[in-house]
Design an enzyme around this catalytic site. Sequence first.
Site, PDB file in Angstrom:
ATOM      1  N   ASP A   1      25.467  62.158  65.988  1.00 30.88           N
ATOM      2  CA  ASP A   1      24.470  61.735  66.971  1.00 30.88           C
ATOM      3  C   ASP A   1      24.844  62.418  68.283  1.00 30.88           C
ATOM      4  O   ASP A   1      25.934  62.188  68.812  1.00 30.88           O
ATOM      5  CB  ASP A   1      24.498  60.215  67.164  1.00 30.88           C
ATOM      6  CG  ASP A   1      24.084  59.466  65.905  1.00 30.88           C
ATOM      7  OD1 ASP A   1      23.318  60.022  65.103  1.00 30.88           O
ATOM      8  OD2 ASP A   1      24.531  58.321  65.727  1.00 30.88           O
TER       9      ASP A   1
ATOM     10  N   ASP B   1      13.688  54.587  60.442  1.00 32.31           N
ATOM     11  CA  ASP B   1      14.540  53.591  61.093  1.00 32.31           C
ATOM     12  C   ASP B   1      13.902  52.229  60.856  1.00 32.31           C
ATOM     13  O   ASP B   1      12.875  51.905  61.466  1.00 32.31           O
ATOM     14  CB  ASP B   1      14.637  53.857  62.601  1.00 32.31           C
ATOM     15  CG  ASP B   1      15.431  55.114  62.928  1.00 32.31           C
ATOM     16  OD1 ASP B   1      16.298  55.485  62.118  1.00 32.31           O
ATOM     17  OD2 ASP B   1      15.200  55.708  63.992  1.00 32.31           O
TER      18      ASP B   1
END
Length: 257
Positions: A12, A131
Amino acid sequence: MSVAVRVIPCLDVDAGRVVKGVNFADLRDAGDPVELARRYDAEGADELTFLDVTASSGSRETTYDVVRRTAEQVFIPLTVGGGVRSVADVEKLLRAGADKVGVNTAAIARPELIGEIAHRFGAQVLVLSVDARRTLPGEPTTASGFEVTTHGGRRGTGLDAVEWAARAAELGAGEILLNSMDADGTKAGFDLEMLTEVRARVTVPLVASGGAGAVGHFPPAVAAGADAVLAASVFHFGQLTVGEVKDALRAAGSAVR
């Protein structure tokens, strides 16, 4: 022989640094993306996933420079996502060195983008990132009880996560990256129920993401239907190596490379 389960470290990236937080908040610096990518390549990672975690919510373009430098240093497949909104964005990332591109928010807003990308570059290039979170008591629910979210889980969409994954695969997504926002960063294990439900509806490869905290968390995710397992902080902060995860998968009867 069965297809080998892939082990995928996830980077990330925020402003050119690898970060990790809980539920995409309280981000903590985890190092230089190129250095980490080289380390994981040496450890035997099957692929790397690179997510620009500020790109969608901050409306910034993905950092092509980091992708380019990473791709120059590692020779395993690289999936890049975050802020991808168009066919042109995909083309730029592929030119920078990505092998696959992750699409999330833009496909929710305009599902036909999935087909456009698949038609132009092939389904194998397109990873749909989902998500998802469980709906809470008192909230409007979905048929499966899992809702697609955007903006790092901060915004609900009302879309059923299982239905969305199935529809995206029909539209041309070559792979589904299923990330549990409830489990993300908690190190409490993958959401096995959500994996099982999505697996029952899609035939494309399914990547389990969100919740890895111990070596014992990986084999149950594969048993629930994952073709690949993704983790971030357990690798970045040295709790586990890629090799240890592969050993656990092998011991549980999975084929690994």
